[in-house]
Design an enzyme around this catalytic site. Structure first.
Site, mmCIF file in Angstrom:
data_model
loop_
_atom_site.group_PDB
_atom_site.id
_atom_site.type_symbol
_atom_site.label_atom_id
_atom_site.label_comp_id
_atom_site.label_asym_id
_atom_site.label_seq_id
_atom_site.Cartn_x
_atom_site.Cartn_y
_atom_site.Cartn_z
ATOM 1 N N ASN A 211 -12.231 -23.408 31.594
ATOM 2 C CA ASN A 211 -13.183 -22.780 31.028
ATOM 3 C C ASN A 211 -12.981 -21.309 30.615
ATOM 4 O O ASN A 211 -13.322 -20.441 31.572
ATOM 5 C CB ASN A 211 -14.618 -22.987 31.407
ATOM 6 C CG ASN A 211 -15.670 -22.242 30.595
ATOM 7 O OD1 ASN A 211 -15.586 -21.829 29.488
ATOM 8 N ND2 ASN A 211 -16.769 -22.056 31.293
ATOM 9 N N LYS B 137 -14.172 -19.289 28.840
ATOM 10 C CA LYS B 137 -15.200 -18.318 28.604
ATOM 11 C C LYS B 137 -14.998 -17.361 27.399
ATOM 12 O O LYS B 137 -14.213 -17.785 26.393
ATOM 13 C CB LYS B 137 -15.888 -17.688 29.805
ATOM 14 C CG LYS B 137 -16.181 -18.425 30.822
ATOM 15 C CD LYS B 137 -16.595 -17.972 31.912
ATOM 16 C CE LYS B 137 -16.957 -18.836 32.932
ATOM 17 N NZ LYS B 137 -17.871 -18.538 34.186
ATOM 18 N N HIS C 125 -23.866 -25.443 29.911
ATOM 19 C CA HIS C 125 -23.054 -24.529 31.055
ATOM 20 C C HIS C 125 -24.219 -23.597 31.495
ATOM 21 O O HIS C 125 -25.012 -23.206 30.824
ATOM 22 C CB HIS C 125 -21.819 -23.859 30.406
ATOM 23 C CG HIS C 125 -21.071 -23.025 31.472
ATOM 24 N ND1 HIS C 125 -21.620 -21.817 32.090
ATOM 25 C CD2 HIS C 125 -19.938 -23.214 32.310
ATOM 26 C CE1 HIS C 125 -20.859 -21.231 32.864
ATOM 27 N NE2 HIS C 125 -19.900 -22.242 33.035
ATOM 28 N N GLU D 271 -24.128 -20.777 32.076
ATOM 29 C CA GLU D 271 -24.345 -19.299 31.391
ATOM 30 C C GLU D 271 -25.161 -19.673 30.004
ATOM 31 O O GLU D 271 -25.987 -18.814 29.608
ATOM 32 C CB GLU D 271 -23.159 -18.802 31.222
ATOM 33 C CG GLU D 271 -22.497 -18.257 32.532
ATOM 34 C CD GLU D 271 -21.032 -18.265 32.421
ATOM 35 O OE1 GLU D 271 -20.225 -18.335 31.472
ATOM 36 O OE2 GLU D 271 -20.432 -18.055 33.522
ATOM 37 N N GLU E 73 -21.817 -27.848 38.984
ATOM 38 C CA GLU E 73 -21.462 -26.554 39.198
ATOM 39 C C GLU E 73 -22.623 -25.718 39.725
ATOM 40 O O GLU E 73 -23.621 -25.303 38.976
ATOM 41 C CB GLU E 73 -21.008 -25.821 37.583
ATOM 42 C CG GLU E 73 -19.990 -26.361 37.007
ATOM 43 C CD GLU E 73 -19.438 -25.665 36.145
ATOM 44 O OE1 GLU E 73 -18.204 -25.213 36.319
ATOM 45 O OE2 GLU E 73 -20.027 -24.863 35.157
ATOM 46 N N GLY F 54 -18.013 -17.853 39.336
ATOM 47 C CA GLY F 54 -17.579 -16.480 39.144
ATOM 48 C C GLY F 54 -18.094 -15.805 40.236
ATOM 49 O O GLY F 54 -17.992 -14.559 40.104
ATOM 50 N N SER G 43 -15.890 -21.260 41.420
ATOM 51 C CA SER G 43 -14.667 -20.475 42.047
ATOM 52 C C SER G 43 -13.512 -21.436 42.743
ATOM 53 O O SER G 43 -13.149 -21.209 43.575
ATOM 54 C CB SER G 43 -15.402 -19.718 43.102
ATOM 55 O OG SER G 43 -16.322 -18.827 42.947
#
Ligand code: PEP
Length: 256
Positions: free
Chosen positions: A12, A14, A98, A100, A170, A176, A215
């Site tokens: 991904n 991003k 996701h 985010e 996730e 991250g 991660s």
């Protein structure tokens, strides 16, 4: 049961990349994976780079996809990108829900479910993300949160819809941050997800690829992939580094 599921590693990107950087990264991935086997690999790139991914990856063993899709099929929705457009550029996958998008763009479970169906209507494979925050984990709500997110996508279209989807677990606290769930922590949530689905349809549950994200890097991938219900990874930061991403793919190929 896990023998029937191939490992899948999805990058991904991003909001990272440029035409020049992408060319170098995709060139290194193609060269590094030319003779690799035993896993599926894909990159989900920003919309403007789909044409570049298509041009560079067609005929390679790496698939590509997008990071979001509109719930709508067409129309006056400024800034949106629909599933048919993603198909035009050869996308195989699209990430939906996701964390985010859920946190920064206010996407709720119902919208994620509609996006999943919009993707499937175009023959795209949605990668449906679920996962708890640190506060939810600390209060013991991990299973409840993940099951609620899962139930929300199952309810409107039925569990059979997961036969044409991938799920990514996730944990938000691991995205991250450099903090990875231990293989045992991740496995226990993956097992809960599969069991939840198995209650309704054992075949769908047995065939579903459940990726871990948070991660993942070359050094921790193998231990995660050895777990019976972890079928691959959704990779953020490490997907931008060819050496790291290749190491994760190699771990996937060697882990069964
Ligand atoms: C992600 O963005 O899906 C992700 C898992 O990011 P990272 O690997 O950087 O934690």
């Amino acid at each position: 049961m896990s023998e029937m599921r191939r490992k899948l590693v999805v990058g991904n990107w991003k909001m990272h990349g440029s035409l020049t950087e992408n060319e170098a990264l995709l060139g290194a991935l193609k060269a590094g994976l030319a003779s690799a086997h035993g896993f599926q690999g894909a990159v989900c790139v920003p919309f403007p780079y789909l044409a570049q991914a298509q041009a560079l990856l067609t005929g390679s063993r790496i698939s590509w996809g997008a990071q979001d899709v509109s719930e709508r099929a067409k129309g006056a929705y400024t800034g949106e990108v629909c599933g048919a457009m993603l198909k035009d550029f050869g996308c195989h996958y699209v990430i939906v829900g996701h964390s985010e998008r859920r946190t920064l763009h206010g996407e709720d479970n119902a919208l994620v479910a509609r996006k999943m169906r919009a993707a499937q209507a175009q023959g795209l494979l949605p990668i449906v993300c679920v996962g708890e925050t640190l506060a939810q984990r600390s209060s013991g709500a991990t299973e409840a949160v993940v099951c609620e997110q899962l139930d929300a996508v199952i309810a409107p279209a039925g569990v059979q819809s997961l036969a044409q989807a991938v799920v990514a677990y996730e944990p938000v606290w691991a995205i991250g941050t450099g903090k990875t769930a231990t293989p045992d922590e991740a496995q226990s949530v993956h097992a809960v997800i599969r069991a939840r689905i198995a209650v309704i349809d054992a075949n769908v549950a047995a065939g579903l690829q459940i990726l871990y994200g948070g991660s993942v890097k070359g050094s921790n991938a193998m231990a995660l992939f050895k777990m019976p219900d972890i079928d691959g990874a959704l990779v953020g930061g490490a997907a931008l580094d060819a050496t790291e991403f290749l190491a994760i793919c190699q771990a996937a190929g060697a882990s069964h």
